[in-house]
Design a protein around this motif. Structure first.
Motif, short mmCIF file in Angstrom:
data_model
loop_
_atom_site.label_atom_id
_atom_site.label_comp_id
_atom_site.label_asym_id
_atom_site.label_seq_id
_atom_site.Cartn_x
_atom_site.Cartn_y
_atom_site.Cartn_z
N ILE A 302 0.83 -1.20 0.00
CA ILE A 302 0.00 0.00 0.00
C ILE A 302 0.87 1.25 0.00
O ILE A 302 0.58 2.22 -0.71
CB ILE A 302 -0.96 -0.02 1.21
N GLU A 303 1.94 1.24 0.77
CA GLU A 303 2.83 2.40 0.80
C GLU A 303 3.52 2.60 -0.55
O GLU A 303 3.83 3.74 -0.93
CB GLU A 303 3.87 2.23 1.91
N ASP A 308 -2.86 8.19 -5.34
CA ASP A 308 -2.82 9.49 -4.68
C ASP A 308 -2.85 9.32 -3.17
O ASP A 308 -3.21 8.26 -2.65
CB ASP A 308 -4.01 10.34 -5.13
N ASP A 309 -2.48 10.34 -2.46
CA ASP A 309 -2.36 10.26 -1.00
C ASP A 309 -3.69 9.95 -0.32
O ASP A 309 -3.74 9.22 0.68
CB ASP A 309 -1.78 11.56 -0.44
N THR A 310 -4.78 10.49 -0.86
CA THR A 310 -6.10 10.23 -0.25
C THR A 310 -6.45 8.76 -0.32
O THR A 310 -6.91 8.16 0.66
CB THR A 310 -7.18 11.08 -0.94
N THR A 311 -6.23 8.15 -1.48
CA THR A 311 -6.51 6.73 -1.64
C THR A 311 -5.60 5.90 -0.76
O THR A 311 -6.03 4.94 -0.12
CB THR A 311 -6.35 6.31 -3.11
N ARG A 312 -4.32 6.29 -0.68
CA ARG A 312 -3.38 5.54 0.15
C ARG A 312 -3.82 5.57 1.62
O ARG A 312 -3.77 4.55 2.31
CB ARG A 312 -1.97 6.11 0.00
N ARG A 313 -4.24 6.73 2.09
CA ARG A 313 -4.70 6.83 3.49
C ARG A 313 -5.92 5.94 3.72
O ARG A 313 -6.01 5.27 4.76
CB ARG A 313 -5.02 8.28 3.85
#
Length: 326
Positions: A302-303, A308-313
């Motif tokens: 996942i990292e 994008d950062d939103t999806t990763r979070r």
């Protein structure tokens, strides 16, 4: 139960025998040369490529490709996967008579259908084929950079890593890098540790597809750790294709012990009689990895995902919430 994420799977190579048989009936094609008893049959790397291409040739329309992506990702979700990246090949699209954009849109449609049904998140990595030459890989990179599809977030190179010199492909990866795409490249499978070193020197990817042969050079392993490069490891594929004779010889535990960032992946799953769930089972049964370590491998995926950062979070929160619940 351990949630899973996959970064390394060739979508044409992920077509299940059941789906291929259905496609064969649709187009009136005899599959007995490569599909018998509900399973793919081949005996060496050359015949594997032949079976791969024969199965891929049965996907000819936009709906065919949408169905392929939907079927694969829905199956992954059934194995508790929350994220998938698929390698796509514009070259296969052209052989099928589709434009690259129509092919990509169709696969994107399939990913969206699977997400609607199961919640699994998916992205597309456009790949060039190394043994088709530098100009073909550059064409693939230009398409990836310009297509504008929201699910196309990465660029990679597959094919025979023993072909040519990595420096010949620098321009293709610069095109993709300038477009803001994530970069991965197959290396360290059949090409030895030298192919990994060449990829780091000339392409500077954040991820390496396979990469296991790096273990043959301790200095290179140290460099992978220092540069935080993620390895997309496919254990069952490595055994079936005789990169290693058995699991006892496979370097996954040594790579982890050295501090390498590793993920688990299925490569071309039905051809190797595997699945992402089976890869996690193999890691537990043959390498002694417990749920905590397997969870950490999913977290690494996942990292390292090209999102994008939103999806990763959101993916990270889903993974952590499941861990807390257990």
């Amino acid at each position: 139960m351990v949630l899973k994420a996959e970064l390394h799977c060739h979508i044409e190579g992920a077509a299940s025998p059941e789906l291929v048989l259905s496609q064969a009936r649709k187009y009136g094609v005899d599959t007995s040369d490569f599909l018998r008893g509900g399973a793919y049959h081949w005996h060496d790397f050359t015949s594997f490529l032949s079976a791969y291409d024969a199965a891929a040739s049965l996907f000819r329309s936009e709906e065919d490709y949408a169905l392929l992506a939907e079927d694969y990702l829905t199956g992954l979700a059934g194995e508790d996967a929350i994220y998938s990246e698929i390698f796509t090949s514009p070259d296969h699209a052209e052989r099928a008579g589709l434009s690259r954009m129509a092919y990509t849109n169709a696969l994107g449609e399939g990913i969206e259908r699977a997400r609607t049904k199961t919640g699994i998140e998916g992205r597309i990595i456009v790949t060039g084929v190394r043994h088709f030459g530098a100009s073909a890989v550059e064409d693939a990179a230009r398409f990836a950079a310009a297509c504008g599809h929201p699910l196309v977030t990465g660029f990679g190179m597959a094919g025979d890593e023993r072909f040519g010199n990595v420096r010949d492909y620098e321009k293709a990866f610069e095109i993709a890098r300038e477009a803001g795409l994530g970069l991965t490249v197959h290396a360290g499978e059949f090409g030895g540790w030298e192919s990994v070193e060449a990829a780091l020197n000339h392409i500077r990817p954040t991820r390496i597809g396979h990469g296991v042969r790096a273990i043959e050079n301790p200095d290179l392993v140290h460099r992978l750790v220092e540069e935080n490069v993620v390895l997309e490891v496919c254990p069952v594929s490595n055994i079936v294709l005789n990169v290693y004779p058995d699991y006892a010889s496979h370097p996954l535990p040594d790579l982890l012990e050295a501090g390498c960032r590793v993920t688990l992946n299925s490569d071309d799953p039905p051809h190797f009689h595997t699945s992402l769930g089976h890869e996690y089972h193999v890691a537990r049964a043959h390498f002694g990895l417990d749920d905590a370590i397997l969870h950490s491998l999913t977290r690494t995926a996942i990292e390292a995902a090209f999102v994008d950062d939103t999806t990763r979070r959101r993916l990270r929160d889903t993974l952590d919430a499941k861990t807390v619940a257990q």
